[in-house]
Design a protein around this motif. Sequence first.
Motif, PDB file in Angstrom:
ATOM      1  N   LEU A 144      45.292  44.609  31.962  1.00 39.79           N
ATOM      2  CA  LEU A 144      45.034  45.069  33.573  1.00 39.79           C
ATOM      3  C   LEU A 144      44.416  46.352  33.623  1.00 39.79           C
ATOM      4  CD1 LEU A 144      45.158  44.357  36.709  1.00 39.79           C
ATOM      5  CD2 LEU A 144      47.474  45.234  36.507  1.00 39.79           C
ATOM      6  N   GLU A 145      44.797  47.248  33.101  1.00 40.59           N
ATOM      7  CA  GLU A 145      44.513  48.894  33.233  1.00 40.59           C
ATOM      8  C   GLU A 145      42.811  48.714  32.515  1.00 40.59           C
ATOM      9  OE1 GLU A 145      45.375  53.135  31.351  1.00 40.59           O
ATOM     10  OE2 GLU A 145      46.870  51.569  31.200  1.00 40.59           O
ATOM     11  N   TYR A 146      42.680  48.019  31.385  1.00 42.87           N
ATOM     12  CA  TYR A 146      41.254  47.866  31.012  1.00 42.87           C
ATOM     13  C   TYR A 146      40.330  47.197  32.048  1.00 42.87           C
ATOM     14  CZ  TYR A 146      37.602  46.075  28.050  1.00 42.87           C
ATOM     15  OH  TYR A 146      36.263  45.877  27.268  1.00 42.87           O
ATOM     16  N   ALA A 147      40.768  46.207  32.478  1.00 44.51           N
ATOM     17  CA  ALA A 147      39.836  45.569  33.399  1.00 44.51           C
ATOM     18  C   ALA A 147      39.610  46.495  34.763  1.00 44.51           C
ATOM     19  CB  ALA A 147      40.710  44.238  33.917  1.00 44.51           C
ATOM     20  N   VAL A 148      40.618  47.209  35.281  1.00 43.50           N
ATOM     21  CA  VAL A 148      40.267  47.933  36.101  1.00 43.50           C
ATOM     22  C   VAL A 148      39.049  49.128  36.025  1.00 43.50           C
ATOM     23  CG1 VAL A 148      41.453  49.909  37.806  1.00 43.50           C
ATOM     24  CG2 VAL A 148      42.319  47.431  37.500  1.00 43.50           C
ATOM     25  N   ARG A 149      39.180  49.569  34.514  1.00 46.52           N
ATOM     26  CA  ARG A 149      38.604  50.513  34.177  1.00 46.52           C
ATOM     27  C   ARG A 149      37.047  50.157  34.010  1.00 46.52           C
ATOM     28  NH1 ARG A 149      42.068  52.205  30.120  1.00 46.52           N
ATOM     29  NH2 ARG A 149      40.511  51.254  28.451  1.00 46.52           N
ATOM     30  N   ILE A 150      37.057  48.890  33.372  1.00 52.12           N
ATOM     31  CA  ILE A 150      35.490  48.300  33.160  1.00 52.12           C
ATOM     32  C   ILE A 150      34.886  47.904  34.510  1.00 52.12           C
ATOM     33  CG2 ILE A 150      35.839  47.939  30.932  1.00 52.12           C
ATOM     34  CD1 ILE A 150      35.936  44.801  31.580  1.00 52.12           C
ATOM     35  N   ASP A 151      35.599  47.368  35.652  1.00 49.14           N
ATOM     36  CA  ASP A 151      35.258  46.860  36.614  1.00 49.14           C
ATOM     37  C   ASP A 151      36.346  46.681  37.756  1.00 49.14           C
ATOM     38  OD1 ASP A 151      34.297  45.480  38.913  1.00 49.14           O
ATOM     39  OD2 ASP A 151      32.882  44.067  37.465  1.00 49.14           O
ATOM     40  N   PRO A 152      36.359  47.725  38.878  1.00 52.69           N
ATOM     41  CA  PRO A 152      37.656  47.566  39.544  1.00 52.69           C
ATOM     42  C   PRO A 152      37.764  46.452  40.430  1.00 52.69           C
ATOM     43  CG  PRO A 152      36.421  49.760  39.832  1.00 52.69           C
ATOM     44  CD  PRO A 152      35.543  48.669  38.827  1.00 52.69           C
ATOM     45  N   ASP A 153      36.479  45.697  40.529  1.00 52.30           N
ATOM     46  CA  ASP A 153      36.739  44.192  41.481  1.00 52.30           C
ATOM     47  C   ASP A 153      37.312  43.192  40.545  1.00 52.30           C
ATOM     48  OD1 ASP A 153      35.434  45.337  43.691  1.00 52.30           O
ATOM     49  OD2 ASP A 153      33.456  44.843  43.001  1.00 52.30           O
ATOM     50  N   PHE A 154      36.741  43.084  39.167  1.00 57.14           N
ATOM     51  CA  PHE A 154      37.374  42.278  38.257  1.00 57.14           C
ATOM     52  C   PHE A 154      38.698  42.679  38.128  1.00 57.14           C
ATOM     53  CE2 PHE A 154      38.434  40.914  33.911  1.00 57.14           C
ATOM     54  CZ  PHE A 154      38.421  39.599  34.173  1.00 57.14           C
ATOM     55  N   GLY A 155      39.175  43.935  37.986  1.00 55.63           N
ATOM     56  CA  GLY A 155      40.579  44.339  37.638  1.00 55.63           C
ATOM     57  C   GLY A 155      41.331  43.760  39.016  1.00 55.63           C
ATOM     58  N   PHE A 156      40.799  43.905  40.178  1.00 51.60           N
ATOM     59  CA  PHE A 156      41.606  43.364  41.375  1.00 51.60           C
ATOM     60  C   PHE A 156      41.781  42.011  41.275  1.00 51.60           C
ATOM     61  CE2 PHE A 156      41.595  42.015  45.951  1.00 51.60           C
ATOM     62  CZ  PHE A 156      42.950  42.275  46.002  1.00 51.60           C
ATOM     63  N   PHE A 157      40.719  41.053  40.764  1.00 50.96           N
ATOM     64  CA  PHE A 157      40.808  39.845  40.611  1.00 50.96           C
ATOM     65  C   PHE A 157      42.053  39.426  39.573  1.00 50.96           C
ATOM     66  CE2 PHE A 157      39.300  35.928  38.458  1.00 50.96           C
ATOM     67  CZ  PHE A 157      39.482  35.018  39.530  1.00 50.96           C
ATOM     68  N   TRP A 158      41.701  40.126  38.520  1.00 52.30           N
ATOM     69  CA  TRP A 158      42.843  39.870  37.421  1.00 52.30           C
ATOM     70  C   TRP A 158      44.141  39.861  37.863  1.00 52.30           C
ATOM     71  CZ3 TRP A 158      42.743  37.099  33.224  1.00 52.30           C
ATOM     72  CH2 TRP A 158      43.974  37.223  32.366  1.00 52.30           C
ATOM     73  N   TYR A 159      44.513  41.134  38.612  1.00 53.61           N
ATOM     74  CA  TYR A 159      45.791  41.350  39.521  1.00 53.61           C
ATOM     75  C   TYR A 159      46.079  40.043  40.407  1.00 53.61           C
ATOM     76  CZ  TYR A 159      49.513  43.675  41.750  1.00 53.61           C
ATOM     77  OH  TYR A 159      50.735  43.930  42.538  1.00 53.61           O
ATOM     78  N   TYR A 160      45.249  39.859  41.044  1.00 52.72           N
ATOM     79  CA  TYR A 160      45.480  38.867  41.976  1.00 52.72           C
ATOM     80  C   TYR A 160      45.834  37.271  41.455  1.00 52.72           C
ATOM     81  CZ  TYR A 160      44.220  34.795  45.283  1.00 52.72           C
ATOM     82  OH  TYR A 160      44.413  33.627  46.046  1.00 52.72           O
ATOM     83  N   ILE A 161      45.110  37.170  40.290  1.00 55.28           N
ATOM     84  CA  ILE A 161      45.463  35.744  39.653  1.00 55.28           C
ATOM     85  C   ILE A 161      46.722  35.690  39.015  1.00 55.28           C
ATOM     86  CG2 ILE A 161      43.228  34.747  39.648  1.00 55.28           C
ATOM     87  CD1 ILE A 161      43.340  35.448  36.662  1.00 55.28           C
ATOM     88  N   ASN A 162      47.155  36.878  38.359  1.00 53.98           N
ATOM     89  CA  ASN A 162      48.601  37.067  37.788  1.00 53.98           C
ATOM     90  C   ASN A 162      49.534  37.320  38.966  1.00 53.98           C
ATOM     91  OD1 ASN A 162      48.063  36.977  34.925  1.00 53.98           O
ATOM     92  ND2 ASN A 162      46.433  38.253  35.345  1.00 53.98           N
ATOM     93  N   SER A 163      49.387  37.570  40.039  1.00 52.83           N
ATOM     94  CA  SER A 163      50.242  37.777  41.151  1.00 52.83           C
ATOM     95  C   SER A 163      50.901  36.226  41.629  1.00 52.83           C
ATOM     96  CB  SER A 163      49.835  38.741  42.320  1.00 52.83           C
ATOM     97  OG  SER A 163      49.674  39.907  41.813  1.00 52.83           O
ATOM     98  N   LEU A 164      49.788  35.179  41.404  1.00 54.82           N
ATOM     99  CA  LEU A 164      50.164  33.923  42.057  1.00 54.82           C
ATOM    100  C   LEU A 164      50.852  33.132  41.226  1.00 54.82           C
ATOM    101  CD1 LEU A 164      46.529  32.952  43.375  1.00 54.82           C
ATOM    102  CD2 LEU A 164      48.312  34.185  44.663  1.00 54.82           C
ATOM    103  N   PRO A 165      52.034  32.531  41.702  1.00 53.75           N
ATOM    104  CA  PRO A 165      52.659  31.825  41.007  1.00 53.75           C
ATOM    105  C   PRO A 165      52.219  30.135  41.277  1.00 53.75           C
ATOM    106  CG  PRO A 165      53.837  32.426  42.961  1.00 53.75           C
ATOM    107  CD  PRO A 165      52.690  33.190  43.047  1.00 53.75           C
ATOM    108  N   PRO A 166      52.134  29.329  40.043  1.00 58.28           N
ATOM    109  CA  PRO A 166      51.656  27.982  40.600  1.00 58.28           C
ATOM    110  C   PRO A 166      52.665  27.013  41.394  1.00 58.28           C
ATOM    111  CG  PRO A 166      52.520  27.992  38.422  1.00 58.28           C
ATOM    112  CD  PRO A 166      52.842  29.479  39.008  1.00 58.28           C
ATOM    113  N   HIS A 167      52.803  27.630  42.677  1.00 61.47           N
ATOM    114  CA  HIS A 167      53.755  26.919  43.417  1.00 61.47           C
ATOM    115  C   HIS A 167      53.460  25.466  43.781  1.00 61.47           C
ATOM    116  CE1 HIS A 167      56.873  29.945  43.948  1.00 61.47           C
ATOM    117  NE2 HIS A 167      55.966  30.825  44.236  1.00 61.47           N
TER     118      HIS A 167
END
Length: 189
Positions: A144-167
Motif C-alpha cells: 500500500l505504501e509503495y502504491a501510494v508513492r508511485i501513484d496516489p490514485d492507484f494507491g487509493f484504489f488499492w486501499y479501496y479494494i482491500n477495504s471491501l469485504p466480499p459480502h
Amino acid sequence: MQISIFENDNSMPEVVKQAVTSILPAFVKTTDDTEIASLTVQLALAFGDQGLFPPVVAAKDAGREEAEKKLVASFQRNLQLLVQKTWVEKADEAMKEEMLQRIDALSKNLFNRDYHSSLSDFLPVLHDVVYLLFGTLARSDSFLEYAVRIDPDFGFFWYYINSLPPHKEWSEEKCRSAVLLGICFLANF
C-alpha cells in the motif's frame, strides 16, 4: 489498514483524504440504498471521476443501463489489454491466460447484472491482476505504501479494494455500487 499514509501526506488531495477517513467507512457500514448512491458518487470523485459516473448510479432507467454497459465494456477491454501487455515470468504465463478467462467470466456476470457474484469474483481478479503487474511485492504488507508513492490514485484504489469485504449479504444495489466504483477507476486507468 494504514489510513495514516493518506492523512499525513500533504500532497494527497483532500477529496482522497476525506474518502479514506469518512466516506469509505460510511459506505462499507450503510444499508440505506439512498445513502449508498450518494456515497458512491463521492467515492467516484475521489477516484478522479469527471462527471461520467453519476449516470451509472442514477435512478433506474434506460440511460443508466446504457451508461453501465459502456462502463463494463470499457473495463473489460482495458483490463484484458493490461493483462495481455504485461510481461510475466514463464511460471506466470498460465496465470496470465487464466486471468483473461476470469475477466471474461466477471464481465459476463456484470452484463447479466449478477452483482453478488461479481463482487465475490471482482476482488480476487483484481488482486491477481495486480500480482501480475507487480509480482510478489503486491502480496507484501508494504505494498500500500509503495502504491501510494508511485501513484496516489492507484494507491487509493488499492486501499479501496482491500477495504471491501466480499459480502454476499449486502443488497444487490450495494454490491453493484462497490463493483462499479472499482470499474470506474479501472476503465480509465
